[in-house]
Design an enzyme around this catalytic site. Sequence first.
Site, PDB file in Angstrom:
ATOM      1  N   HIS A 147       0.832  -1.214   0.000  1.00 41.63           N
ATOM      2  CA  HIS A 147       0.000   0.000   0.000  1.00 41.63           C
ATOM      3  C   HIS A 147       0.865   1.263   0.000  1.00 41.63           C
ATOM      4  O   HIS A 147       0.676   2.166  -0.828  1.00 41.63           O
ATOM      5  CB  HIS A 147      -0.894  -0.066   1.254  1.00 41.63           C
ATOM      6  CG  HIS A 147      -1.778   1.103   1.536  1.00 41.63           C
ATOM      7  ND1 HIS A 147      -3.161   1.002   1.556  1.00 41.63           N
ATOM      8  CD2 HIS A 147      -1.509   2.383   1.882  1.00 41.63           C
ATOM      9  CE1 HIS A 147      -3.684   2.170   1.885  1.00 41.63           C
ATOM     10  NE2 HIS A 147      -2.711   3.041   2.100  1.00 41.63           N
ATOM     11  N   GLU A 148       1.832   1.327   0.894  1.00 35.66           N
ATOM     12  CA  GLU A 148       2.675   2.527   0.978  1.00 35.66           C
ATOM     13  C   GLU A 148       3.492   2.717  -0.294  1.00 35.66           C
ATOM     14  O   GLU A 148       3.694   3.827  -0.774  1.00 35.66           O
ATOM     15  CB  GLU A 148       3.602   2.453   2.191  1.00 35.66           C
ATOM     16  CG  GLU A 148       2.881   2.455   3.525  1.00 35.66           C
ATOM     17  CD  GLU A 148       1.933   3.630   3.721  1.00 35.66           C
ATOM     18  OE1 GLU A 148       2.106   4.684   3.076  1.00 35.66           O
ATOM     19  OE2 GLU A 148       0.997   3.468   4.520  1.00 35.66           O
ATOM     20  N   HIS A 151       1.412   4.258  -2.963  1.00 42.03           N
ATOM     21  CA  HIS A 151       1.323   5.711  -2.792  1.00 42.03           C
ATOM     22  C   HIS A 151       2.551   6.365  -3.429  1.00 42.03           C
ATOM     23  O   HIS A 151       2.439   7.329  -4.179  1.00 42.03           O
ATOM     24  CB  HIS A 151       1.305   6.077  -1.306  1.00 42.03           C
ATOM     25  CG  HIS A 151      -0.028   5.930  -0.630  1.00 42.03           C
ATOM     26  ND1 HIS A 151      -1.207   6.364  -1.176  1.00 42.03           N
ATOM     27  CD2 HIS A 151      -0.352   5.435   0.596  1.00 42.03           C
ATOM     28  CE1 HIS A 151      -2.203   6.135  -0.329  1.00 42.03           C
ATOM     29  NE2 HIS A 151      -1.708   5.554   0.760  1.00 42.03           N
ATOM     30  N   HIS A 157      -5.789   7.004  -2.195  1.00 41.40           N
ATOM     31  CA  HIS A 157      -6.713   5.966  -1.737  1.00 41.40           C
ATOM     32  C   HIS A 157      -7.863   5.762  -2.724  1.00 41.40           C
ATOM     33  O   HIS A 157      -8.348   6.719  -3.330  1.00 41.40           O
ATOM     34  CB  HIS A 157      -7.282   6.351  -0.364  1.00 41.40           C
ATOM     35  CG  HIS A 157      -6.249   6.288   0.710  1.00 41.40           C
ATOM     36  ND1 HIS A 157      -6.006   7.305   1.586  1.00 41.40           N
ATOM     37  CD2 HIS A 157      -5.374   5.301   1.031  1.00 41.40           C
ATOM     38  CE1 HIS A 157      -5.022   6.955   2.415  1.00 41.40           C
ATOM     39  NE2 HIS A 157      -4.613   5.749   2.094  1.00 41.40           N
TER      40      HIS A 157
END
Length: 252
Positions: A147-148, A151, A157
Site C-alpha cells: 500500500h505505501e 502511494h 486511496h
Amino acid sequence: MSSIKGFILTASVLLVLVSVCLSAPPYITSDKLEMRDDLIEGDIVPNPESKNGIRGDRYRWANRTVPYQLDSNFNSSEVEKILLGWAEIENTTCIDLRERQSQDSDYIFIEKGRAESGCFSSVGRVGGRQVINFEPPCINRHGTIVHEMLHAIGFYHEQSRPDRDDYVTVVWEKIEPGKEHNFNKYTEEQVDTMGTPYDYGSVLHYSGFGFSIDGSATIVPKDPNAEIGQRIRISDIDAYKVNVMYNCTSFL
Ligand SMILES: *[C@@H]1O[C@H](CO)[C@@H](O)[C@H](O)[C@H]1NC(C)=O
Ligand SMILES: *[C@@H]1O[C@H](CO)[C@@H](O)[C@H](O)[C@H]1NC(C)=O
Ligand SMILES: *[C@@H]1O[C@H](CO)[C@@H](O)[C@H](O)[C@H]1NC(C)=O
Ligand SMILES: *[C@@H]1O[C@H](CO)[C@@H](O)[C@H](O)[C@H]1NC(C)=O
C-alpha cells in the site's frame, strides 16, 4: 533478493501513512497505524495538489525505476518482509525497484520509524530524498508494505475517487469531529481513474471503520457483498493502473 531489482516508492508529494496491526488480519477493521492525525487521509503527507492516480508527469519516476535506500536499523527479517512487498509490485507491474546508487538524486528512504509514528508515504515522486515511514508493526502486514509503495508510485486511496459516492456511503455523523478531511474525494482534474471500475478490492481502499467515533462503520459499500480494506495483496486493478500510469504496454 537478486530477483528483486529495486524497490520502488514513488513519492510524490503526499505521504501516505498506512497503519498496520500487529497481528495483521487480512481485512483491517481498525487502522490506527494508517490513521495519523496530522496527515492527509491518515497516511499521506500533504501535497498542495494531491490526489487515485496523481496527474502530472513531474510526479513520475524516471525510467519506471524507483531507487530506494533501507534504513540500516531494519533487521534481517524486516528487510525480508519489505522485499517481499517490493517483489509483488515488480511481479505485477513494469516498475523496477532497486537499491539507490550514488548517482540517484531522487530516491525513497525507507525509514524504521519510532513507535506510534505510523506507516506513511508521499504520493508520487517528490524530488530528492523522500521518506516512507514504517513503524515496526507496519512491517508485519504485507498489504501495508504494498500500500505505501503504491502511494509512492503515484496513487491515492481508492475511496477518494471522484465517483466514490456511487459505490460507498460515507457515514459523516460517525466520523470523529475534525477528521472529516480524511474522507476527501478528488476531482477528475486531480486524479485519473484510467477508465477502471471502482475497486472495492483495492489494497488502497480504506477499511469501513477508520476515524470512527464509536467503532461503527464510517464507510459502507453500496454493494452488500463487497468487502473493503483488504491488506493481502495488490489487486489486479491496482496493478493495471500502475501499468497504465507508466505506459507499460507489454503488461496490459
Ligand atoms: C534513465 O535512463 C537514461 C538513459 O538510459 C539515463 O541516462 C538516466 O540516468 C536514467 N535515469 C535514472 C533515474 O535511472
Ligand atoms: C513472483 O512471481 C513468481 C513467478 O510467478 C512467483 O514464484 C513468486 O512467488 C512471485 N513473488 C511474489 C512476491 O509475488
Ligand atoms: C526484528 O525486529 C522485530 C521487531 O520489529 C522482532 O520482532 C524480530 O524478532 C527481529 N528479528 C530478528 C531476526 O532480529
Ligand atoms: C506516457 O505516455 C504519454 C503519452 O505519450 C506521455 O505523455 C507520458 O509522459 C508517458 N508517461 C510515462 C511515465 O512514461
